[in-house]
Design an enzyme around this catalytic site. Structure first.
Site, PDB file in Angstrom:
ATOM      1  CG  ASP A  20       5.912  11.634  -7.354  1.00 47.45           C
ATOM      2  OD1 ASP A  20       6.150  10.236  -7.478  1.00 47.45           O
ATOM      3  OD2 ASP A  20       4.648  12.009  -7.319  1.00 47.45           O
ATOM      4  NE  ARG A  57       0.276   9.328 -16.486  1.00 47.19           N
ATOM      5  CZ  ARG A  57       0.923   8.640 -15.207  1.00 47.19           C
ATOM      6  NH1 ARG A  57       1.928   7.971 -15.516  1.00 47.19           N
ATOM      7  NH2 ARG A  57       0.595   9.031 -14.145  1.00 47.19           N
ATOM      8  NE  ARG A  92       1.744   3.402  -8.035  1.00 49.08           N
ATOM      9  CZ  ARG A  92       1.884   4.646  -8.498  1.00 49.08           C
ATOM     10  NH1 ARG A  92       2.066   4.552  -9.817  1.00 49.08           N
ATOM     11  NH2 ARG A  92       1.398   5.577  -7.968  1.00 49.08           N
ATOM     12  N   PRO A  93      -0.318  -2.196  -5.108  1.00 46.32           N
ATOM     13  CG  PRO A  93      -0.058  -3.202  -3.237  1.00 46.32           C
ATOM     14  CD  PRO A  93       0.691  -2.331  -4.160  1.00 46.32           C
ATOM     15  CB  ILE A  94      -5.971  -0.361  -4.410  1.00 55.77           C
ATOM     16  CG1 ILE A  94      -6.564  -1.758  -5.253  1.00 55.77           C
ATOM     17  CG2 ILE A  94      -5.384   0.315  -5.416  1.00 55.77           C
ATOM     18  CD1 ILE A  94      -7.914  -1.489  -5.565  1.00 55.77           C
ATOM     19  CG  ASP A  95      -2.972  -4.029   0.177  1.00 59.91           C
ATOM     20  OD1 ASP A  95      -2.785  -3.116  -0.485  1.00 59.91           O
ATOM     21  OD2 ASP A  95      -2.603  -4.367   1.258  1.00 59.91           O
ATOM     22  CG  LEU A  96      -2.857  -0.454   2.428  1.00 60.96           C
ATOM     23  CD1 LEU A  96      -1.772   0.602   2.751  1.00 60.96           C
ATOM     24  CD2 LEU A  96      -2.906  -1.330   3.849  1.00 60.96           C
ATOM     25  CG  LEU A 136       7.271   5.850  -0.412  1.00 60.78           C
ATOM     26  CD1 LEU A 136       8.374   6.316   0.477  1.00 60.78           C
ATOM     27  CD2 LEU A 136       6.253   6.873  -0.848  1.00 60.78           C
ATOM     28  CE  LYS A 139       0.483  13.419 -12.279  1.00 60.07           C
ATOM     29  NZ  LYS A 139      -0.148  12.221 -11.614  1.00 60.07           N
ATOM     30  CG  ASN A 140       0.295  13.456  -7.719  1.00 64.57           C
ATOM     31  OD1 ASN A 140      -0.283  13.113  -9.081  1.00 64.57           O
ATOM     32  ND2 ASN A 140       1.284  13.040  -7.447  1.00 64.57           N
ATOM     33  NE  ARG A 152      -0.940   2.802  -9.501  1.00 64.05           N
ATOM     34  CZ  ARG A 152      -1.529   1.374  -9.074  1.00 64.05           C
ATOM     35  NH1 ARG A 152      -1.387   0.425  -9.772  1.00 64.05           N
ATOM     36  NH2 ARG A 152      -2.018   1.485  -7.923  1.00 64.05           N
ATOM     37  CB  CYS A 154       2.110   1.068 -13.246  1.00 62.56           C
ATOM     38  SG  CYS A 154       3.194   1.786 -11.756  1.00 62.56           S
TER      39      CYS A 154
HETATM   40  C1  UD1 Z   1       0.521   8.900  -5.193  1.00 67.79           C
HETATM   41  C2  UD1 Z   1       1.038   9.789  -6.293  1.00 67.79           C
HETATM   42  C3  UD1 Z   1       2.265   9.290  -6.698  1.00 67.79           C
HETATM   43  C4  UD1 Z   1       3.280   9.288  -5.684  1.00 67.79           C
HETATM   44  C5  UD1 Z   1       2.972   8.470  -4.327  1.00 67.79           C
HETATM   45  C6  UD1 Z   1       3.917   8.405  -3.308  1.00 67.79           C
HETATM   46  C7  UD1 Z   1      -0.914  10.697  -6.918  1.00 67.79           C
HETATM   47  C8  UD1 Z   1      -2.117  10.573  -7.892  1.00 67.79           C
HETATM   48  N1  UD1 Z   1       0.056   9.858  -7.101  1.00 67.79           N
HETATM   49  O1  UD1 Z   1       0.534   7.695  -5.713  1.00 67.79           O
HETATM   50  O2  UD1 Z   1       2.792  10.492  -7.709  1.00 67.79           O
HETATM   51  O3  UD1 Z   1       4.798   8.762  -6.357  1.00 67.79           O
HETATM   52  O4  UD1 Z   1       1.638   8.857  -4.109  1.00 67.79           O
HETATM   53  O5  UD1 Z   1       4.184   9.828  -2.800  1.00 67.79           O
HETATM   54  O6  UD1 Z   1      -1.301  11.264  -5.957  1.00 67.79           O
HETATM   55  N2  UD1 Z   1       0.551   0.484  -0.987  1.00 67.79           N
HETATM   56  C9  UD1 Z   1       0.168  -0.610  -0.552  1.00 67.79           C
HETATM   57  N3  UD1 Z   1      -1.234  -0.977  -0.622  1.00 67.79           N
HETATM   58  C10 UD1 Z   1      -2.026   0.216  -0.972  1.00 67.79           C
HETATM   59  C11 UD1 Z   1      -1.727   1.330  -1.139  1.00 67.79           C
HETATM   60  C12 UD1 Z   1      -0.296   1.416  -1.368  1.00 67.79           C
HETATM   61  O7  UD1 Z   1       0.773  -1.457  -0.310  1.00 67.79           O
HETATM   62  O8  UD1 Z   1      -3.167  -0.198  -0.684  1.00 67.79           O
HETATM   63  C13 UD1 Z   1       1.957   0.827  -1.078  1.00 67.79           C
HETATM   64  C14 UD1 Z   1       2.398   1.288  -2.370  1.00 67.79           C
HETATM   65  O9  UD1 Z   1       2.954   0.099  -3.222  1.00 67.79           O
HETATM   66  C15 UD1 Z   1       3.864   2.136  -2.071  1.00 67.79           C
HETATM   67  C16 UD1 Z   1       3.502   2.758  -0.809  1.00 67.79           C
HETATM   68  O10 UD1 Z   1       2.235   2.189  -0.259  1.00 67.79           O
HETATM   69  O11 UD1 Z   1       4.769   1.291  -1.786  1.00 67.79           O
HETATM   70  C17 UD1 Z   1       3.030   4.555  -1.104  1.00 67.79           C
HETATM   71  O12 UD1 Z   1       1.972   4.394  -2.342  1.00 67.79           O
HETATM   72  P1  UD1 Z   1       0.888   5.497  -2.120  1.00 67.79           P
HETATM   73  O13 UD1 Z   1       1.175   6.331  -1.475  1.00 67.79           O
HETATM   74  O14 UD1 Z   1      -0.452   4.635  -2.190  1.00 67.79           O
HETATM   75  O15 UD1 Z   1       0.843   5.834  -3.854  1.00 67.79           O
HETATM   76  P2  UD1 Z   1      -0.235   6.310  -5.032  1.00 67.79           P
HETATM   77  O16 UD1 Z   1      -1.155   6.971  -3.829  1.00 67.79           O
HETATM   78  O17 UD1 Z   1      -0.477   5.338  -5.574  1.00 67.79           O
END
Ligand code: UD1
Length: 420
Positions: free
Chosen positions: A307, A399, A121-125, A329, A22-23, A92, A116
């Site tokens: 996961d 899902r 789970r921010p997207i700042d990066l 994580l 899926k991922n 997401r 969630c």
């Molecule tokens: C993806 C996977 C999810 C898995 C996770 C970690 C998909 C669709 N989902 O989620 O199943 O559990 O990787 O292996 O592939 N973070 C920030 N800022 C950001 C982005 C991330 O602080 O902009 C933090 C997150 O809060 C978390 C860590 O970085 O603590 C890792 O998150 P991330 O690898 O981004 O997870 P996803 O890509 O959302």
């Protein structure tokens, strides 16, 4: 709404075929936004998240068919750049449209995913990296409004944290950008690697595939000649079935897996007393005489996957002794603990660490699924509990697990999907 009824204490046997990841399927479907031709993708898991993403792409103007795990998708006809809240709130991973839409059209409007069950789970990066590539980003009314009218420009980006979808978004954005993008501290997950491989196969020059540093030469806005491909096997589904065999002390075989993607998981199971036979694309797990406790710390690939943390916690309840599980994580990924406690598990939580005392005698109960992977821990616990466990809110499981009851039933589990 449906729930699952699982009668415990049944041995499993036989084999299970693992679906496509899926991922991996999710970013690879959004990758179609960069293609100048329709593409055929094989081994796509028929799970709710994939259907949601296909719906989102269709809202944007793409057309697709999905039959027998083959998706034919034409995103050349996309004429909208707005990923709206109604879809993004369901999943997401819709944020994976951000990089491709912006790099192709020079602007897009993608709803912010919000928090969630497993954490903020921010997207700042994702946003910071796009800004470094020249995008002008504004947050308005819950939407990311991104603009780069002359296209994105190559840049050097150092990710402060390893982010999987963040890496995928920026890799896809860089593929169509003007000039060279250097990405440092990129995620090395097999799903990220497959995105790179498909791009390389489409003629994009990418150095460092599979490492934490990538150098990507953008096409300068030109759409790519993406070839048909097959999605890699789902390592998380595979790990879940390995745990199912392990917890029920059964011998089971997994087919169509990639054992290389499961090294940390296989090692952990071996340390816990299980023997695993590896072939190129199959794994056979043999039961352990006595399940040994384990210390587990989740981390980025190639470390132990977050996961599979919940599933291993269920397994640790059946080990003789104390296991320590550290979740590194996500801050809130212990939602399964309260439900496992209701089934009789001995688990204590302190911050991001769980201490699991085994071996616990588990009893059936009504339990609630809270997120995708937490729910699979409840299935595992139910498989060894005394009596019939009812797992509610199983839309979380739908899902990400294809044909869940079918696969478990074929292995000999007593599992039924019933109407509430
Ligand atoms: C993806 C996977 C999810 C898995 C996770 C970690 C998909 C669709 N989902 O989620 O199943 O559990 O990787 O292996 O592939 N973070 C920030 N800022 C950001 C982005 C991330 O602080 O902009 C933090 C997150 O809060 C978390 C860590 O970085 O603590 C890792 O998150 P991330 O690898 O981004 O997870 P996803 O890509 O959302």
């Amino acid at each position: 709404m449906h729930y699952l009824a699982i009668k415990g204490k049944q041995k499993l046997s036989g084999s299970v075929t693992i679906s496509g990841a899926k991922n991996a399927a999710l970013p690879l479907l959004t990758l179609s936004l960069l293609s100048k031709n329709p593409i055929t993708i094989d081994n796509v898991p028929e799970v709710a998240d994939v259907k949601t993403l296909l719906q989102l792409l269709s809202n944007l103007g793409a057309s697709s068919t999905c039959k027998d795990n083959v998706v034919k998708i034409d995103s050349t006809t996309v004429n909208s750049t707005c990923a709206n809240y109604d879809i993004v709130r369901k999943m997401r991973a819709s944020i994976l449209t951000l990089g491709p839409l912006l790099t192709r059209f020079g602007h897009c409007e993608v709803s912010l995913p919000g928090g969630c069950a497993i954490g903020q789970r921010p997207i700042d990066l994702h946003l910071k990296a796009l800004e470094q590539m020249g995008a002008d980003i504004e947050i308005a009314q819950g939407y990311v409004i991104a603009k780069a009218p002359k296209g994105l420009k190559g840049a050097t980006i150092i990710f402060d944290k390893v982010t999987v979808t963040g890496s995928e978004n920026i890799i896809m954005a860089a593929a169509l950008a003007h000039g060279k993008t250097t990405l440092v501290n990129v995620a090395k997950e097999p799903e990220v690697v497959q995105v790179c491989e498909i791009l390389a196969n489409a003629g994009v020059n990418i150095e460092g595939i599979g490492t934490s540093k990538l150098i990507i030469e953008g096409s300068g806005g030109k759409l790519l000649d993406i070839k048909d491909f097959t999605v890699i096997p789902d390592r998380i589904e595979a790990g879940t079935y390995l745990c199912a065999g392990a917890i029920t002390k059964s011998k089971i075989t997994l087919k169509k897996v990639n054992p290389k993607h499961l090294e940390a998981v296989i090692l952990k199971l071996e340390q816990m007393g299980f023997k695993i036979d590896e072939k190129e694309d199959s794994l056979t797990l043999h039961p352990a005489e006595k399940i040994l406790p384990s210390d587990i710390e989740t981390s980025e690939y190639p470390g132990f996957p977050t996961d599979l943390q919940a599933q291993f916690m269920a397994l640790c309840t059946q080990a003789k002794g104390t296991s320590i599980i550290d979740e590194r994580l996500f801050e809130n990924r212990f939602m399964h603990v309260s439900e496992l406690l209701r089934m009789g598990a001995g688990i204590k939580l302190k911050g991001h660490s769980a201490t699991v005392e085994g071996k616990a005698k588990l009893n059936a109960a009504d339990v609630m699924a809270t997120d995708l992977r937490a729910s699979s821990a409840l299935i595992l616990a139910a498989l060894v509990a005394e009596g019939t466990t009812r797992i509610h809110r199983i839309y979380h499981l739908d899902r990400g697990y294809e044909n869940l009851e079918g696969k478990f039933s074929a292995l000999g589990a007593h599992i039924e999907r019933l109407e509430e």
